[in-house]
Structures are given as structure tokens and as C-alpha cells.
Design a protein around this motif. Sequence first.
Motif, mmCIF file in Angstrom:
data_model
loop_
_atom_site.group_PDB
_atom_site.id
_atom_site.type_symbol
_atom_site.label_atom_id
_atom_site.label_comp_id
_atom_site.label_asym_id
_atom_site.label_seq_id
_atom_site.Cartn_x
_atom_site.Cartn_y
_atom_site.Cartn_z
ATOM 1 N N ALA A 154 0.840 -1.193 0.000
ATOM 2 C CA ALA A 154 0.000 0.000 0.000
ATOM 3 C C ALA A 154 0.874 1.241 0.000
ATOM 4 O O ALA A 154 1.748 1.396 0.861
ATOM 5 C CB ALA A 154 -0.928 0.003 1.205
ATOM 6 N N LEU A 155 0.635 2.137 -0.955
ATOM 7 C CA LEU A 155 1.419 3.352 -1.104
ATOM 8 C C LEU A 155 0.506 4.567 -1.110
ATOM 9 O O LEU A 155 -0.614 4.518 -1.639
ATOM 10 C CB LEU A 155 2.204 3.324 -2.423
ATOM 11 C CG LEU A 155 3.194 2.173 -2.614
ATOM 12 C CD1 LEU A 155 3.711 2.174 -4.040
ATOM 13 C CD2 LEU A 155 4.353 2.291 -1.623
ATOM 14 N N ALA A 156 0.998 5.671 -0.550
ATOM 15 C CA ALA A 156 0.253 6.928 -0.590
ATOM 16 C C ALA A 156 0.403 7.560 -1.966
ATOM 17 O O ALA A 156 1.441 7.432 -2.627
ATOM 18 C CB ALA A 156 0.777 7.877 0.482
ATOM 19 N N ALA A 157 -0.648 8.235 -2.404
ATOM 20 C CA ALA A 157 -0.607 8.924 -3.691
ATOM 21 C C ALA A 157 0.381 10.084 -3.648
ATOM 22 O O ALA A 157 0.615 10.681 -2.600
ATOM 23 C CB ALA A 157 -1.995 9.435 -4.052
ATOM 24 N N LEU A 158 0.942 10.385 -4.804
ATOM 25 C CA LEU A 158 1.841 11.528 -4.928
ATOM 26 C C LEU A 158 1.061 12.751 -5.387
ATOM 27 O O LEU A 158 0.087 12.640 -6.133
ATOM 28 C CB LEU A 158 2.923 11.229 -5.973
ATOM 29 C CG LEU A 158 4.000 10.219 -5.598
ATOM 30 C CD1 LEU A 158 4.848 9.903 -6.826
ATOM 31 C CD2 LEU A 158 4.887 10.762 -4.473
ATOM 32 N N PRO A 159 1.495 13.940 -4.967
ATOM 33 C CA PRO A 159 0.901 15.152 -5.535
ATOM 34 C C PRO A 159 1.387 15.365 -6.967
ATOM 35 O O PRO A 159 2.415 14.841 -7.368
ATOM 36 C CB PRO A 159 1.421 16.256 -4.608
ATOM 37 C CG PRO A 159 2.718 15.718 -4.085
ATOM 38 C CD PRO A 159 2.522 14.224 -3.956
ATOM 39 N N GLY A 160 0.628 16.138 -7.721
ATOM 40 C CA GLY A 160 1.045 16.473 -9.070
ATOM 41 C C GLY A 160 0.483 15.526 -10.113
ATOM 42 O O GLY A 160 -0.421 14.732 -9.854
ATOM 43 N N THR A 161 1.036 15.608 -11.290
ATOM 44 C CA THR A 161 0.611 14.796 -12.426
ATOM 45 C C THR A 161 1.833 14.181 -13.102
ATOM 46 O O THR A 161 2.965 14.625 -12.905
ATOM 47 C CB THR A 161 -0.149 15.643 -13.461
ATOM 48 O OG1 THR A 161 0.703 16.706 -13.909
ATOM 49 C CG2 THR A 161 -1.416 16.233 -12.868
ATOM 50 N N ALA A 162 1.586 13.161 -13.909
ATOM 51 C CA ALA A 162 2.678 12.522 -14.635
ATOM 52 C C ALA A 162 3.335 13.513 -15.594
ATOM 53 O O ALA A 162 2.661 14.353 -16.208
ATOM 54 C CB ALA A 162 2.157 11.314 -15.407
ATOM 55 N N LEU A 163 4.651 13.420 -15.718
ATOM 56 C CA LEU A 163 5.411 14.284 -16.621
ATOM 57 C C LEU A 163 4.856 14.200 -18.043
ATOM 58 O O LEU A 163 4.726 15.202 -18.748
ATOM 59 C CB LEU A 163 6.886 13.878 -16.584
ATOM 60 C CG LEU A 163 7.860 14.666 -17.456
ATOM 61 C CD1 LEU A 163 7.973 16.109 -16.963
ATOM 62 C CD2 LEU A 163 9.242 13.990 -17.434
ATOM 63 N N ALA A 164 4.533 12.994 -18.463
ATOM 64 C CA ALA A 164 3.973 12.758 -19.801
ATOM 65 C C ALA A 164 3.528 11.310 -19.849
ATOM 66 O O ALA A 164 3.704 10.554 -18.882
ATOM 67 C CB ALA A 164 5.005 13.049 -20.897
ATOM 68 N N ARG A 165 2.956 10.933 -20.973
ATOM 69 C CA ARG A 165 2.592 9.533 -21.203
ATOM 70 C C ARG A 165 2.992 9.162 -22.618
ATOM 71 O O ARG A 165 2.891 9.981 -23.542
ATOM 72 C CB ARG A 165 1.093 9.308 -20.979
ATOM 73 C CG ARG A 165 0.667 9.615 -19.547
ATOM 74 C CD ARG A 165 -0.758 9.180 -19.244
ATOM 75 N NE ARG A 165 -1.165 9.641 -17.910
ATOM 76 C CZ ARG A 165 -0.816 9.054 -16.770
ATOM 77 N NH1 ARG A 165 -0.045 7.968 -16.813
ATOM 78 N NH2 ARG A 165 -1.211 9.530 -15.605
ATOM 79 N N LEU A 166 3.439 7.937 -22.780
ATOM 80 C CA LEU A 166 3.855 7.471 -24.092
ATOM 81 C C LEU A 166 2.661 7.493 -25.039
ATOM 82 O O LEU A 166 1.573 7.023 -24.696
ATOM 83 C CB LEU A 166 4.417 6.051 -23.994
ATOM 84 C CG LEU A 166 5.061 5.481 -25.262
ATOM 85 C CD1 LEU A 166 6.249 6.328 -25.696
ATOM 86 C CD2 LEU A 166 5.496 4.041 -25.035
ATOM 87 N N GLY A 167 2.863 8.057 -26.217
ATOM 88 C CA GLY A 167 1.800 8.118 -27.199
ATOM 89 C C GLY A 167 0.931 9.350 -27.102
ATOM 90 O O GLY A 167 0.013 9.519 -27.896
ATOM 91 N N GLU A 168 1.216 10.225 -26.112
ATOM 92 C CA GLU A 168 0.445 11.450 -25.943
ATOM 93 C C GLU A 168 1.400 12.644 -25.881
ATOM 94 O O GLU A 168 2.505 12.532 -25.356
ATOM 95 C CB GLU A 168 -0.377 11.401 -24.656
ATOM 96 C CG GLU A 168 -1.379 10.264 -24.586
ATOM 97 C CD GLU A 168 -2.116 10.231 -23.264
ATOM 98 O OE1 GLU A 168 -1.999 11.214 -22.485
ATOM 99 O OE2 GLU A 168 -2.800 9.225 -22.996
ATOM 100 N N PRO A 169 0.978 13.795 -26.421
ATOM 101 C CA PRO A 169 1.830 14.986 -26.314
ATOM 102 C C PRO A 169 2.027 15.370 -24.849
ATOM 103 O O PRO A 169 1.109 15.236 -24.035
ATOM 104 C CB PRO A 169 1.025 16.061 -27.060
ATOM 105 C CG PRO A 169 0.057 15.313 -27.919
ATOM 106 C CD PRO A 169 -0.259 14.047 -27.179
#
Length: 255
Positions: A66-81
Motif C-alpha cells: 500500500a502506497l500513498a498517492a503523490l501530488p502532481g501529475t505525470a510528466l507525460a505519457r507514451l503516445g500522448e503529447p
Amino acid sequence: MADVEDGHEDEVEVVVAHNERATLRVGDVFLKVDADQRRTDVEVEAMAVAPVPTPRVLWRKPPVLALAALPGTALARLGEPSTASPAAWAAAGAAVRRLHDAPLPPWPGRSVDELASALDAECAWLVANDVLPTDLVTRNRRIAEAALRPWTPVFTHGDLQCAHVFVAGDEVTGVIDWSEAGRGDALFDLAILTLGHEEHLDDVVAGYGSDVDLDLDVIRAWWSLRSLLAVRWLAEHGFDPSSPGCEVDVLRSRM
């Protein structure tokens, strides 16, 4: 690990699931289920010593972590700008440099010989099963050979996809999914971070530091090698490596 959102504490979200492992989200808690406890052991130990922000371990009861969520958003995702700023990509490069400058972990990573053997096997399978054109495999196999050379091992994340780096504004808030961490090639981490986002390679290198001899041809070789190794696994686990901007497009771009 999905982006942080308010509410939905009573909902269960399947973040990723296949026959090796699954990650679920319940509110701001992520539950990682993995039958291979060796991977979980590596993840917990790596997060404990990595000199970069990582998710907080809430509890562990095999096979669940079990892990706590991180603040923020992913830097990017493969296949998406990517919507992240160049400064955020540079901050990711700086975080990778801190990791690589840290003491080596006590467990090993994959050797050059292991990678070469795996590459031979995957290329043969891709051609024999008509998954990819022979010339595409042959060209990328030739490019990938540049990565198969001796390197000075550093503390590597081992699966540093851009979606595994979280940012808020221009700052890195955390790095997730450490189960592949170990001793490895620094350029491998930089390559996986920029896979499918070649336009941000200069930003990452700027953050990483110009005092290091970074062979960009080797980074590009890792793009080919990683993509060739990933195609079969992705297809067999319910993912589509031929989606726009993903592994097959990365291989085509080398042509």
C-alpha cells in the motif's frame, strides 16, 4: 499511479492489471498486488534509499503493498503529447542525476550479455511470427548494438518511463514503480525517460548536467533496444505497442 483527485474515496479504480501484477486505487491509497515478492522487495528497498521523492509506504502485507498517492501529475505519457514545461523535463533530468550520483544498491541489474541474449531472442521472434517487417527489425537491431557496451554502473530506476515521474509546475514531486531498480547504465534511464518524447531530450540532458559525457547515439540505441524488447510483452499482456507514438512508431522513426 494515477493523478491525484479529490473525492472518490469509496471507488476502486483499476490503474493497471495483467497476469503478473495489478495496481488498484482506493481514494488516495494505491494497492500494488504482485505475486513475485522479489520485485516488491526491490521496490521497497529502492524507495527507502533513493535520493529523490518517492511514494510513502503505508503498509505491506504480501502480496499487497500500500502506497500513498503523490501530488502532481505525470510528466507525460507514451503516445500522448506532453503538456509539461521544458523546465519540468529539466527538473526530471536533475532528479535522475541525483539518483545516479547516489551509492550503488547492493543488488545487481541486467548484464550486457543478458540484454544481448534477450535482444537476439526477441528479434528472432518478431521476424519469425511476422509481427514486424524484417527490415524494421534488422535496422533497429543494428542501432541497438551501440547500447551493448561496457558501462560504469550507477543506481538506476530501471523503468523510468515519463509516466513514472510526477511533477507539480516545474518541480518533481515523486518517482514511482521501482521494482526494476538496480545497478545499470545511466544512459538507459535517460533513454526510457525520453522514449517517444525525443523533443525533450535536450531539456533532460540540460537538467542532468553538461559535465557528464552523454553519448546521444547510445541513448537513441537504447530507444531501439527497449522498444524491440517490449513489443511481445506488451502484446501478450493486453497492451498495444502499435498505438500512435508508442514502441512501434519509435522503431519506425529510426528508419
